[in-house]
Write an enzyme that holds these catalytic residues in place. Structure first.
Site, PDB file in Angstrom:
ATOM      1  N   THR A 165      -8.174   7.399 -43.615  1.00 12.48           N
ATOM      2  CA  THR A 165      -8.089   8.006 -44.947  1.00 12.48           C
ATOM      3  C   THR A 165      -8.644   9.425 -44.910  1.00 12.48           C
ATOM      4  O   THR A 165      -9.718   9.656 -44.331  1.00 12.48           O
ATOM      5  CB  THR A 165      -8.867   7.148 -45.970  1.00 12.48           C
ATOM      6  OG1 THR A 165      -8.247   5.861 -46.033  1.00 12.48           O
ATOM      7  CG2 THR A 165      -8.871   7.770 -47.351  1.00 12.48           C
ATOM      8  N   GLU A 248     -19.265  -0.234 -49.029  1.00 12.24           N
ATOM      9  CA  GLU A 248     -17.828   0.072 -49.132  1.00 12.24           C
ATOM     10  C   GLU A 248     -17.103  -1.074 -49.844  1.00 12.24           C
ATOM     11  O   GLU A 248     -16.247  -0.847 -50.703  1.00 12.24           O
ATOM     12  CB  GLU A 248     -17.224   0.290 -47.737  1.00 12.24           C
ATOM     13  CG  GLU A 248     -15.731   0.612 -47.806  1.00 12.24           C
ATOM     14  CD  GLU A 248     -15.060   0.820 -46.441  1.00 12.24           C
ATOM     15  OE1 GLU A 248     -15.764   0.838 -45.413  1.00 12.24           O
ATOM     16  OE2 GLU A 248     -13.831   0.965 -46.412  1.00 12.24           O
ATOM     17  N   HIS A 344       5.271  -5.090 -69.356  1.00 10.80           N
ATOM     18  CA  HIS A 344       6.000  -3.843 -69.629  1.00 10.80           C
ATOM     19  C   HIS A 344       7.515  -3.996 -69.417  1.00 10.80           C
ATOM     20  O   HIS A 344       8.274  -3.067 -69.715  1.00 10.80           O
ATOM     21  CB  HIS A 344       5.491  -2.711 -68.717  1.00 10.80           C
ATOM     22  CG  HIS A 344       4.233  -2.056 -69.211  1.00 10.80           C
ATOM     23  ND1 HIS A 344       3.002  -2.658 -69.146  1.00 10.80           N
ATOM     24  CD2 HIS A 344       4.017  -0.848 -69.770  1.00 10.80           C
ATOM     25  CE1 HIS A 344       2.086  -1.841 -69.645  1.00 10.80           C
ATOM     26  NE2 HIS A 344       2.673  -0.732 -70.032  1.00 10.80           N
ATOM     27  N   GLU A 373      -9.091 -12.280 -45.748  1.00 11.50           N
ATOM     28  CA  GLU A 373      -9.369 -13.344 -44.773  1.00 11.50           C
ATOM     29  C   GLU A 373     -10.697 -13.070 -44.055  1.00 11.50           C
ATOM     30  O   GLU A 373     -11.478 -14.005 -43.820  1.00 11.50           O
ATOM     31  CB  GLU A 373      -8.228 -13.442 -43.748  1.00 11.50           C
ATOM     32  CG  GLU A 373      -6.909 -13.956 -44.302  1.00 11.50           C
ATOM     33  CD  GLU A 373      -6.112 -12.894 -45.059  1.00 11.50           C
ATOM     34  OE1 GLU A 373      -6.508 -11.711 -45.036  1.00 11.50           O
ATOM     35  OE2 GLU A 373      -5.107 -13.248 -45.695  1.00 11.50           O
TER      36      GLU A 373
HETATM   37  C1  LIG Z   1      -4.298   2.727 -46.818  1.00  8.41           C
HETATM   38  C2  LIG Z   1      -5.276   2.348 -45.746  1.00  8.41           C
HETATM   39  C3  LIG Z   1      -6.402   3.128 -45.555  1.00  8.41           C
HETATM   40  C4  LIG Z   1      -7.295   2.823 -44.522  1.00  8.41           C
HETATM   41  N1  LIG Z   1      -8.356   3.660 -44.292  1.00  8.41           N
HETATM   42  C5  LIG Z   1      -9.111   3.461 -43.190  1.00  8.41           C
HETATM   43  C6  LIG Z   1     -10.121   4.408 -42.815  1.00  8.41           C
HETATM   44  O1  LIG Z   1     -10.370   5.397 -43.524  1.00  8.41           O
HETATM   45  N2  LIG Z   1     -10.795   4.201 -41.665  1.00  8.41           N
HETATM   46  C7  LIG Z   1     -10.561   3.122 -40.872  1.00  8.41           C
HETATM   47  O2  LIG Z   1     -11.206   2.999 -39.845  1.00  8.41           O
HETATM   48  N3  LIG Z   1      -9.627   2.192 -41.203  1.00  8.41           N
HETATM   49  C8  LIG Z   1      -8.900   2.348 -42.332  1.00  8.41           C
HETATM   50  N4  LIG Z   1      -7.930   1.424 -42.662  1.00  8.41           N
HETATM   51  C9  LIG Z   1      -7.700   0.280 -41.786  1.00  8.41           C
HETATM   52  C10 LIG Z   1      -8.134  -1.054 -42.382  1.00  8.41           C
HETATM   53  O3  LIG Z   1      -9.533  -1.141 -42.388  1.00  8.41           O
HETATM   54  C11 LIG Z   1      -7.460  -2.153 -41.524  1.00  8.41           C
HETATM   55  O4  LIG Z   1      -6.071  -2.085 -41.799  1.00  8.41           O
HETATM   56  C12 LIG Z   1      -7.995  -3.530 -41.825  1.00  8.41           C
HETATM   57  O5  LIG Z   1      -9.328  -3.654 -41.403  1.00  8.41           O
HETATM   58  C13 LIG Z   1      -7.168  -4.617 -41.130  1.00  8.41           C
HETATM   59  O6  LIG Z   1      -6.986  -4.324 -39.788  1.00  8.41           O
HETATM   60  P1  LIG Z   1      -5.514  -4.379 -39.138  1.00  8.41           P
HETATM   61  O7  LIG Z   1      -4.627  -3.556 -40.009  1.00  8.41           O
HETATM   62  O8  LIG Z   1      -5.609  -4.004 -37.719  1.00  8.41           O
HETATM   63  O9  LIG Z   1      -5.054  -5.864 -39.282  1.00  8.41           O
HETATM   64  P2  LIG Z   1      -5.397  -7.061 -38.253  1.00  8.41           P
HETATM   65  O10 LIG Z   1      -6.842  -7.056 -37.934  1.00  8.41           O
HETATM   66  O11 LIG Z   1      -4.425  -7.014 -37.137  1.00  8.41           O
HETATM   67  O12 LIG Z   1      -5.083  -8.307 -39.173  1.00  8.41           O
HETATM   68  C14 LIG Z   1      -3.743  -8.728 -39.470  1.00  8.41           C
HETATM   69  C15 LIG Z   1      -3.813  -9.972 -40.335  1.00  8.41           C
HETATM   70  O13 LIG Z   1      -4.494 -11.006 -39.639  1.00  8.41           O
HETATM   71  C16 LIG Z   1      -5.604 -11.464 -40.382  1.00  8.41           C
HETATM   72  N5  LIG Z   1      -6.715 -11.817 -39.518  1.00  8.41           N
HETATM   73  C17 LIG Z   1      -7.290 -11.064 -38.543  1.00  8.41           C
HETATM   74  N6  LIG Z   1      -8.322 -11.720 -38.000  1.00  8.41           N
HETATM   75  C18 LIG Z   1      -8.405 -12.916 -38.639  1.00  8.41           C
HETATM   76  C19 LIG Z   1      -9.267 -14.027 -38.545  1.00  8.41           C
HETATM   77  N7  LIG Z   1     -10.303 -14.037 -37.680  1.00  8.41           N
HETATM   78  N8  LIG Z   1      -9.052 -15.087 -39.352  1.00  8.41           N
HETATM   79  C20 LIG Z   1      -8.026 -15.073 -40.231  1.00  8.41           C
HETATM   80  N9  LIG Z   1      -7.185 -14.035 -40.381  1.00  8.41           N
HETATM   81  C21 LIG Z   1      -7.381 -12.971 -39.606  1.00  8.41           C
HETATM   82  C22 LIG Z   1      -5.965 -10.307 -41.290  1.00  8.41           C
HETATM   83  O14 LIG Z   1      -6.700 -10.736 -42.419  1.00  8.41           O
HETATM   84  C23 LIG Z   1      -4.593  -9.756 -41.624  1.00  8.41           C
HETATM   85  O15 LIG Z   1      -4.048 -10.499 -42.674  1.00  8.41           O
HETATM   86  C24 LIG Z   1      -7.061   1.688 -43.711  1.00  8.41           C
HETATM   87  C25 LIG Z   1      -5.950   0.874 -43.954  1.00  8.41           C
HETATM   88  C26 LIG Z   1      -5.057   1.198 -44.955  1.00  8.41           C
HETATM   89  C27 LIG Z   1      -3.844   0.332 -45.132  1.00  8.41           C
END
Ligand SMILES: Cc1cc2nc3c(=O)[nH]c(=O)nc-3n(C[C@H](O)[C@H](O)[C@H](O)COP(=O)(O)OP(=O)(O)OC[C@H]3O[C@@H](n4cnc5c(N)ncnc54)[C@H](O)[C@@H]3O)c2cc1C
Length: 385
Positions: A165, A248, A344, A373
Protein backbone atom coordinates in the site's frame (compact mmCIF):
# COMPACT_ATOMS: atom_id res chain seq x y z
CA UNK A 1 2.60 6.06 23.53
CA UNK A 2 3.46 5.44 27.16
CA UNK A 3 1.98 8.84 28.07
CA UNK A 4 -0.36 9.08 31.05
CA UNK A 5 -3.93 8.36 29.98
CA UNK A 6 -6.46 11.17 30.16
CA UNK A 7 -9.31 11.00 32.65
CA UNK A 8 -12.60 9.84 31.05
CA UNK A 9 -13.94 13.43 31.00
CA UNK A 10 -10.74 14.81 29.46
CA UNK A 11 -10.71 12.02 26.91
CA UNK A 12 -14.33 12.72 25.92
CA UNK A 13 -13.56 16.39 25.41
CA UNK A 14 -10.34 15.70 23.47
CA UNK A 15 -12.14 13.28 21.18
CA UNK A 16 -15.08 15.65 20.69
CA UNK A 17 -12.76 18.47 19.58
CA UNK A 18 -10.71 16.13 17.40
CA UNK A 19 -13.86 14.78 15.73
CA UNK A 20 -15.15 18.28 15.01
CA UNK A 21 -11.90 19.34 13.36
CA UNK A 22 -11.68 16.13 11.30
CA UNK A 23 -15.30 16.56 10.18
CA UNK A 24 -14.54 20.08 8.92
CA UNK A 25 -11.37 18.86 7.20
CA UNK A 26 -13.16 16.02 5.43
CA UNK A 27 -15.98 18.25 4.21
CA UNK A 28 -13.45 20.74 2.83
CA UNK A 29 -10.49 18.65 1.65
CA UNK A 30 -11.71 15.08 1.10
CA UNK A 31 -15.36 14.57 0.13
CA UNK A 32 -15.35 16.92 -2.90
CA UNK A 33 -12.32 15.10 -4.37
CA UNK A 34 -13.07 11.43 -3.75
CA UNK A 35 -14.25 10.64 -7.28
CA UNK A 36 -11.24 12.37 -8.83
CA UNK A 37 -8.81 10.39 -6.61
CA UNK A 38 -10.64 7.13 -7.28
CA UNK A 39 -10.12 7.70 -11.01
CA UNK A 40 -6.49 8.84 -10.55
CA UNK A 41 -5.65 5.70 -8.55
CA UNK A 42 -4.01 7.66 -5.74
CA UNK A 43 -4.36 10.63 -3.42
CA UNK A 44 -2.13 13.67 -3.92
CA UNK A 45 0.91 14.37 -1.78
CA UNK A 46 -0.63 17.74 -0.89
CA UNK A 47 -3.39 15.89 1.01
CA UNK A 48 -0.75 14.39 3.33
CA UNK A 49 0.71 17.85 3.95
CA UNK A 50 -2.71 19.34 4.69
CA UNK A 51 -3.73 16.39 6.90
CA UNK A 52 -0.40 16.65 8.74
CA UNK A 53 -0.87 20.36 9.37
CA UNK A 54 -4.45 19.76 10.56
CA UNK A 55 -3.27 17.13 13.07
CA UNK A 56 -4.98 14.13 11.44
CA UNK A 57 -1.82 12.13 10.80
CA UNK A 58 -0.43 12.61 14.30
CA UNK A 59 -3.52 11.57 16.25
CA UNK A 60 -2.55 8.70 18.53
CA UNK A 61 1.20 9.16 18.02
CA UNK A 62 3.61 10.47 20.67
CA UNK A 63 4.16 14.22 20.87
CA UNK A 64 7.94 13.83 21.23
CA UNK A 65 8.05 12.38 17.70
CA UNK A 66 5.83 15.10 16.24
CA UNK A 67 2.49 13.40 16.84
CA UNK A 68 -0.55 14.84 18.55
CA UNK A 69 -0.47 12.50 21.55
CA UNK A 70 -3.30 10.29 22.71
CA UNK A 71 -3.87 6.64 21.96
CA UNK A 72 -5.39 4.37 19.36
CA UNK A 73 -8.79 5.80 20.41
CA UNK A 74 -7.72 9.11 18.86
CA UNK A 75 -6.61 7.41 15.64
CA UNK A 76 -9.96 5.61 15.54
CA UNK A 77 -11.92 8.84 15.99
CA UNK A 78 -10.15 10.25 12.92
CA UNK A 79 -10.90 7.12 10.87
CA UNK A 80 -14.58 7.13 11.91
CA UNK A 81 -15.04 10.77 10.95
CA UNK A 82 -13.29 10.38 7.60
CA UNK A 83 -15.56 7.51 6.56
CA UNK A 84 -18.70 9.07 8.00
CA UNK A 85 -17.94 12.31 6.13
CA UNK A 86 -17.86 10.62 2.72
CA UNK A 87 -14.28 9.32 2.65
CA UNK A 88 -13.60 5.59 2.63
CA UNK A 89 -11.49 2.76 4.00
CA UNK A 90 -9.44 3.08 0.79
CA UNK A 91 -8.72 6.71 1.55
CA UNK A 92 -7.68 5.77 5.10
CA UNK A 93 -5.33 3.11 3.67
CA UNK A 94 -3.70 5.67 1.36
CA UNK A 95 -3.48 8.58 3.76
CA UNK A 96 -2.60 6.67 6.94
CA UNK A 97 -0.05 4.20 5.60
CA UNK A 98 2.36 5.72 8.11
CA UNK A 99 0.16 4.02 10.70
CA UNK A 100 1.65 0.69 9.63
CA UNK A 101 5.07 2.01 8.51
CA UNK A 102 6.32 3.90 11.58
CA UNK A 103 5.13 2.20 14.81
CA UNK A 104 8.13 -0.17 14.68
CA UNK A 105 10.48 2.79 14.24
CA UNK A 106 8.95 4.65 17.17
CA UNK A 107 9.03 1.61 19.41
CA UNK A 108 12.69 0.93 18.58
CA UNK A 109 13.42 4.40 20.00
CA UNK A 110 16.27 5.18 17.60
CA UNK A 111 16.37 9.03 17.45
CA UNK A 112 18.04 9.07 14.02
CA UNK A 113 15.32 6.91 12.40
CA UNK A 114 12.61 8.84 14.23
CA UNK A 115 13.89 12.17 12.89
CA UNK A 116 14.52 10.93 9.34
CA UNK A 117 11.31 8.95 8.86
CA UNK A 118 8.68 9.10 11.63
CA UNK A 119 8.62 12.87 12.22
CA UNK A 120 8.35 13.84 8.53
CA UNK A 121 5.69 11.14 8.00
CA UNK A 122 3.60 12.50 10.87
CA UNK A 123 3.92 15.99 9.39
CA UNK A 124 2.84 14.71 5.95
CA UNK A 125 6.16 15.65 4.37
CA UNK A 126 7.17 12.04 3.69
CA UNK A 127 5.06 9.04 2.76
CA UNK A 128 5.92 5.71 4.37
CA UNK A 129 4.91 2.16 3.46
CA UNK A 130 5.25 -1.29 5.04
CA UNK A 131 6.47 -4.18 2.89
CA UNK A 132 5.98 -7.58 4.48
CA UNK A 133 4.07 -9.61 1.86
CA UNK A 134 5.92 -11.39 -0.93
CA UNK A 135 4.68 -13.33 -3.95
CA UNK A 136 5.28 -16.58 -2.02
CA UNK A 137 4.72 -15.39 1.53
CA UNK A 138 1.54 -13.64 2.68
CA UNK A 139 -0.19 -15.09 5.73
CA UNK A 140 2.89 -17.17 6.42
CA UNK A 141 5.25 -14.29 7.26
CA UNK A 142 7.98 -16.67 8.46
CA UNK A 143 8.48 -17.78 4.81
CA UNK A 144 9.82 -14.39 3.72
CA UNK A 145 12.73 -14.78 1.29
CA UNK A 146 13.90 -11.20 0.63
CA UNK A 147 17.45 -11.40 1.92
CA UNK A 148 19.67 -8.69 3.43
CA UNK A 149 23.36 -9.54 3.79
CA UNK A 150 25.63 -7.30 5.82
CA UNK A 151 28.54 -5.80 3.85
CA UNK A 152 30.49 -3.25 5.89
CA UNK A 153 28.25 -0.30 6.69
CA UNK A 154 25.45 -1.56 4.44
CA UNK A 155 23.01 -4.39 3.91
CA UNK A 156 22.79 -5.75 0.37
CA UNK A 157 19.13 -6.55 -0.28
CA UNK A 158 17.74 -8.94 -2.91
CA UNK A 159 14.15 -10.05 -3.35
CA UNK A 160 10.62 -8.89 -4.13
CA UNK A 161 7.59 -7.57 -2.25
CA UNK A 162 3.99 -7.34 -3.37
CA UNK A 163 0.66 -5.72 -2.48
CA UNK A 164 2.48 -2.77 -0.88
CA UNK A 165 0.00 0.00 0.00
CA UNK A 166 1.31 3.44 -1.07
CA UNK A 167 4.25 1.59 -2.62
CA UNK A 168 4.25 3.82 -5.70
CA UNK A 169 4.39 7.05 -3.75
CA UNK A 170 6.41 6.01 -0.71
CA UNK A 171 9.58 7.91 0.21
CA UNK A 172 10.57 5.11 2.56
CA UNK A 173 9.53 1.51 3.01
CA UNK A 174 9.79 -0.37 6.29
CA UNK A 175 10.78 -3.71 4.82
CA UNK A 176 10.80 -7.18 6.35
CA UNK A 177 14.01 -8.94 5.29
CA UNK A 178 15.83 -12.14 6.13
CA UNK A 179 19.14 -11.37 7.83
CA UNK A 180 19.49 -14.78 9.47
CA UNK A 181 18.50 -18.41 8.95
CA UNK A 182 15.16 -19.98 8.05
CA UNK A 183 12.00 -19.36 10.07
CA UNK A 184 10.71 -16.38 11.98
CA UNK A 185 13.85 -15.83 14.02
CA UNK A 186 15.83 -14.91 10.89
CA UNK A 187 13.75 -11.81 10.10
CA UNK A 188 14.61 -8.14 10.61
CA UNK A 189 13.14 -4.77 9.63
CA UNK A 190 15.08 -2.39 7.43
CA UNK A 191 14.01 1.05 6.18
CA UNK A 192 14.66 1.34 2.44
CA UNK A 193 14.53 4.81 0.92
CA UNK A 194 13.27 5.80 -2.50
CA UNK A 195 16.29 6.42 -4.75
CA UNK A 196 18.38 3.64 -3.23
CA UNK A 197 20.30 2.12 -6.18
CA UNK A 198 18.92 -1.35 -6.92
CA UNK A 199 15.52 -0.60 -5.35
CA UNK A 200 12.74 -0.23 -7.92
CA UNK A 201 9.01 0.18 -7.81
CA UNK A 202 7.35 -2.24 -10.21
CA UNK A 203 3.88 -2.09 -11.66
CA UNK A 204 0.84 -0.41 -10.19
CA UNK A 205 -1.58 -3.18 -9.21
CA UNK A 206 -5.16 -2.77 -10.43
CA UNK A 207 -7.70 -3.65 -7.74
CA UNK A 208 -11.37 -4.46 -7.13
CA UNK A 209 -11.66 -1.57 -4.66
CA UNK A 210 -9.53 0.83 -2.60
CA UNK A 211 -9.10 2.57 -5.97
CA UNK A 212 -7.72 5.81 -4.52
CA UNK A 213 -5.01 3.83 -2.73
CA UNK A 214 -1.99 2.94 -4.88
CA UNK A 215 -0.67 -0.59 -4.44
CA UNK A 216 2.66 -1.73 -5.87
CA UNK A 217 5.19 -4.46 -6.34
CA UNK A 218 8.72 -3.65 -5.19
CA UNK A 219 12.01 -5.20 -6.33
CA UNK A 220 15.43 -5.27 -4.73
CA UNK A 221 18.50 -6.17 -6.84
CA UNK A 222 21.69 -5.71 -4.86
CA UNK A 223 20.12 -2.66 -3.22
CA UNK A 224 22.64 -1.18 -0.78
CA UNK A 225 20.84 0.02 2.34
CA UNK A 226 22.76 1.76 5.15
CA UNK A 227 23.05 -0.56 8.17
CA UNK A 228 21.91 2.34 10.37
CA UNK A 229 18.46 1.85 8.81
CA UNK A 230 17.97 -1.37 10.76
CA UNK A 231 14.89 -1.07 13.03
CA UNK A 232 15.57 -2.59 16.44
CA UNK A 233 18.00 -5.48 16.54
CA UNK A 234 18.69 -8.17 13.96
CA UNK A 235 16.31 -11.11 14.31
CA UNK A 236 13.51 -9.10 15.93
CA UNK A 237 11.56 -8.41 12.72
CA UNK A 238 8.89 -11.09 13.14
CA UNK A 239 8.16 -10.09 16.74
CA UNK A 240 7.90 -6.43 15.73
CA UNK A 241 5.58 -7.16 12.81
CA UNK A 242 3.29 -9.37 14.94
CA UNK A 243 3.19 -6.87 17.78
CA UNK A 244 2.09 -4.00 15.56
CA UNK A 245 -0.43 -6.15 13.72
CA UNK A 246 -2.58 -5.70 16.86
CA UNK A 247 -3.14 -1.97 16.34
CA UNK A 248 -3.40 -2.43 12.56
CA UNK A 249 -6.17 -4.99 13.09
CA UNK A 250 -8.06 -2.70 15.45
CA UNK A 251 -7.82 0.14 12.91
CA UNK A 252 -9.05 -2.15 10.11
CA UNK A 253 -11.93 -3.20 12.40
CA UNK A 254 -12.70 0.50 12.89
CA UNK A 255 -12.74 1.03 9.13
CA UNK A 256 -15.16 -1.90 8.90
CA UNK A 257 -17.74 -0.70 11.45
CA UNK A 258 -17.40 2.92 10.25
CA UNK A 259 -18.10 1.76 6.69
CA UNK A 260 -21.10 -0.21 7.96
CA UNK A 261 -22.41 2.86 9.78
CA UNK A 262 -22.02 5.05 6.71
CA UNK A 263 -23.79 2.51 4.50
CA UNK A 264 -26.58 2.11 7.05
CA UNK A 265 -27.11 5.88 7.08
CA UNK A 266 -27.12 6.05 3.28
CA UNK A 267 -29.57 3.15 3.11
CA UNK A 268 -31.90 4.75 5.68
CA UNK A 269 -31.85 8.00 3.70
CA UNK A 270 -32.65 6.11 0.49
CA UNK A 271 -35.40 4.01 2.08
CA UNK A 272 -37.11 7.14 3.39
CA UNK A 273 -37.01 8.88 0.00
CA UNK A 274 -37.78 6.02 -2.38
CA UNK A 275 -41.38 5.11 -3.20
CA UNK A 276 -42.56 1.72 -4.45
CA UNK A 277 -46.06 0.20 -4.60
CA UNK A 278 -47.57 3.31 -3.04
CA UNK A 279 -45.41 3.65 0.08
CA UNK A 280 -41.84 4.47 1.05
CA UNK A 281 -39.35 1.60 1.13
CA UNK A 282 -38.93 2.50 4.81
CA UNK A 283 -42.56 1.45 5.39
CA UNK A 284 -42.07 -2.11 4.13
CA UNK A 285 -41.58 -4.58 6.99
CA UNK A 286 -38.84 -6.45 5.12
CA UNK A 287 -36.81 -3.27 4.59
CA UNK A 288 -37.45 -1.99 8.14
CA UNK A 289 -36.22 -5.22 9.66
CA UNK A 290 -33.23 -5.31 7.34
CA UNK A 291 -32.26 -1.79 8.44
CA UNK A 292 -32.82 -2.73 12.08
CA UNK A 293 -30.52 -5.73 11.70
CA UNK A 294 -27.92 -3.58 9.91
CA UNK A 295 -28.04 -1.15 12.84
CA UNK A 296 -27.74 -3.95 15.39
CA UNK A 297 -24.71 -5.54 13.76
CA UNK A 298 -23.01 -2.18 13.30
CA UNK A 299 -23.57 -1.13 16.92
CA UNK A 300 -22.38 -4.43 18.35
CA UNK A 301 -19.22 -4.29 16.23
CA UNK A 302 -18.47 -0.69 17.19
CA UNK A 303 -18.96 -1.24 20.91
CA UNK A 304 -16.79 -4.35 20.95
CA UNK A 305 -13.98 -2.84 18.87
CA UNK A 306 -13.95 0.32 21.00
CA UNK A 307 -13.83 -1.76 24.19
CA UNK A 308 -10.86 -3.77 22.86
CA UNK A 309 -9.13 -0.55 21.77
CA UNK A 310 -9.62 0.90 25.24
CA UNK A 311 -7.95 -2.15 26.79
CA UNK A 312 -5.13 -1.86 24.26
CA UNK A 313 -4.69 1.84 25.16
CA UNK A 314 -4.51 0.85 28.83
CA UNK A 315 -1.58 -1.45 28.04
CA UNK A 316 -3.32 -4.83 28.05
CA UNK A 317 -2.27 -7.58 25.64
CA UNK A 318 -5.32 -7.90 23.39
CA UNK A 319 -3.91 -9.96 20.53
CA UNK A 320 -6.77 -12.47 20.80
CA UNK A 321 -9.45 -9.78 21.19
CA UNK A 322 -8.03 -7.74 18.29
CA UNK A 323 -8.47 -10.79 16.05
CA UNK A 324 -12.04 -11.21 17.34
CA UNK A 325 -12.70 -7.50 16.86
CA UNK A 326 -11.47 -7.60 13.27
CA UNK A 327 -13.62 -10.58 12.34
CA UNK A 328 -16.69 -9.22 14.18
CA UNK A 329 -16.49 -5.85 12.44
CA UNK A 330 -15.55 -7.29 9.03
CA UNK A 331 -18.43 -9.79 9.00
CA UNK A 332 -20.87 -7.05 10.06
CA UNK A 333 -19.49 -4.70 7.42
CA UNK A 334 -19.65 -7.22 4.61
CA UNK A 335 -23.28 -8.05 5.33
CA UNK A 336 -24.26 -4.39 5.78
CA UNK A 337 -22.62 -3.18 2.53
CA UNK A 338 -24.32 -6.03 0.68
CA UNK A 339 -27.75 -5.08 2.03
CA UNK A 340 -27.12 -1.36 1.49
CA UNK A 341 -26.55 -2.01 -2.21
CA UNK A 342 -29.68 -4.22 -2.29
CA UNK A 343 -31.84 -1.52 -0.70
CA UNK A 344 -30.60 0.97 -3.31
CA UNK A 345 -31.71 -1.42 -6.08
CA UNK A 346 -30.24 -0.70 -9.53
CA UNK A 347 -28.84 2.58 -8.30
CA UNK A 348 -26.79 0.62 -5.75
CA UNK A 349 -24.93 -1.02 -8.62
CA UNK A 350 -24.01 2.30 -10.24
CA UNK A 351 -20.60 3.89 -9.86
CA UNK A 352 -22.31 7.15 -8.93
CA UNK A 353 -23.66 5.59 -5.70
CA UNK A 354 -21.42 5.87 -2.67
CA UNK A 355 -22.59 2.47 -1.41
CA UNK A 356 -21.20 0.85 -4.56
CA UNK A 357 -17.71 2.09 -3.65
CA UNK A 358 -18.02 0.88 -0.05
CA UNK A 359 -19.23 -2.51 -1.28
CA UNK A 360 -16.03 -2.96 -3.32
CA UNK A 361 -13.76 -1.39 -0.69
CA UNK A 362 -15.11 -3.58 2.11
CA UNK A 363 -14.00 -6.82 0.45
CA UNK A 364 -10.34 -6.34 1.31
CA UNK A 365 -10.95 -5.77 5.03
CA UNK A 366 -11.13 -9.54 5.59
CA UNK A 367 -7.89 -10.04 3.66
CA UNK A 368 -5.42 -7.26 4.56
CA UNK A 369 -3.70 -7.14 7.94
CA UNK A 370 -4.29 -10.88 8.35
CA UNK A 371 -7.19 -12.76 6.74
CA UNK A 372 -10.33 -13.80 8.59
CA UNK A 373 -9.02 -17.38 8.61
CA UNK A 374 -5.74 -16.24 10.15
CA UNK A 375 -7.71 -14.27 12.79
CA UNK A 376 -9.46 -17.51 13.68
CA UNK A 377 -6.08 -19.25 13.88
CA UNK A 378 -4.89 -16.56 16.34
CA UNK A 379 -8.04 -17.08 18.43
CA UNK A 380 -7.76 -20.88 18.28
CA UNK A 381 -4.13 -20.72 19.38
CA UNK A 382 -5.11 -18.60 22.39
CA UNK A 383 -7.72 -21.25 23.23
CA UNK A 384 -4.79 -23.63 23.62
CA UNK A 385 -5.99 -25.92 20.82
C1 LIG B 1 -5.30 -4.03 -1.20
C2 LIG B 1 -4.24 -4.74 -0.41
C3 LIG B 1 -3.32 -3.99 0.30
C4 LIG B 1 -2.28 -4.63 1.00
N1 LIG B 1 -1.33 -3.87 1.62
C5 LIG B 1 -0.25 -4.49 2.14
C6 LIG B 1 0.86 -3.72 2.65
O1 LIG B 1 0.82 -2.48 2.68
N2 LIG B 1 1.95 -4.39 3.08
C7 LIG B 1 2.02 -5.75 3.08
O2 LIG B 1 3.04 -6.28 3.48
N3 LIG B 1 0.99 -6.51 2.62
C8 LIG B 1 -0.13 -5.90 2.15
N4 LIG B 1 -1.17 -6.67 1.66
C9 LIG B 1 -1.06 -8.12 1.67
C10 LIG B 1 -1.98 -8.81 2.66
O3 LIG B 1 -1.51 -8.62 3.96
C11 LIG B 1 -2.03 -10.30 2.24
O4 LIG B 1 -2.73 -10.36 1.01
C12 LIG B 1 -2.70 -11.17 3.28
O5 LIG B 1 -1.92 -11.25 4.44
C13 LIG B 1 -2.93 -12.59 2.75
O6 LIG B 1 -1.77 -13.11 2.19
P1 LIG B 1 -1.81 -13.78 0.73
O7 LIG B 1 -2.47 -12.80 -0.18
O8 LIG B 1 -0.45 -14.22 0.38
O9 LIG B 1 -2.77 -15.01 0.86
P2 LIG B 1 -2.34 -16.48 1.37
O10 LIG B 1 -1.55 -16.38 2.62
O11 LIG B 1 -1.77 -17.23 0.23
O12 LIG B 1 -3.77 -17.07 1.72
C14 LIG B 1 -4.69 -17.50 0.71
C15 LIG B 1 -5.93 -18.05 1.40
O13 LIG B 1 -5.58 -19.14 2.23
C16 LIG B 1 -5.98 -18.91 3.57
N5 LIG B 1 -5.03 -19.46 4.52
C17 LIG B 1 -3.69 -19.26 4.56
N6 LIG B 1 -3.16 -19.90 5.61
C18 LIG B 1 -4.19 -20.52 6.25
C19 LIG B 1 -4.30 -21.32 7.40
N7 LIG B 1 -3.22 -21.60 8.16
N8 LIG B 1 -5.51 -21.79 7.75
C20 LIG B 1 -6.60 -21.50 7.01
N9 LIG B 1 -6.56 -20.72 5.91
C21 LIG B 1 -5.38 -20.23 5.54
C22 LIG B 1 -6.07 -17.40 3.69
O14 LIG B 1 -6.91 -17.01 4.75
C23 LIG B 1 -6.60 -17.03 2.32
O15 LIG B 1 -7.98 -17.17 2.31
C24 LIG B 1 -2.22 -6.04 1.01
C25 LIG B 1 -3.20 -6.79 0.34
C26 LIG B 1 -4.19 -6.15 -0.37
C27 LIG B 1 -5.17 -6.99 -1.14
Amino acid sequence: MAEALSTPAELDEELRLLRASVRAFVAREVAPHMEEWERAGEVPRSLHEKAGAAGLLGAGFPEEAGGGGGTLLHTMAVVEEIIQGGGSSGLCAALFTHGIAIPHILEAGNPDLTERFARPALAGRKIGALAVSEPDAGSDVARIRTRAVRDGGHYVVNGAKTFVTSGLRADFVTTAVRTGGEGHRGLSLLVVEKGTPGFTVGRRLEKMGWSCSDTAELAFADARVPAVNLVGVEGSGFRQVMRHFISERIVLATEAYATAQRCLDLAVRWARARQAFGTRLADKPVIRHKLAEMARQTDVAREYVRAVAGRHAAGEDVSREAAMAKNTAVYACQWVVHEAVQIHGGMGYMRESEVERHYRDARVLGIGGGTSEIMNEVIAERLGL
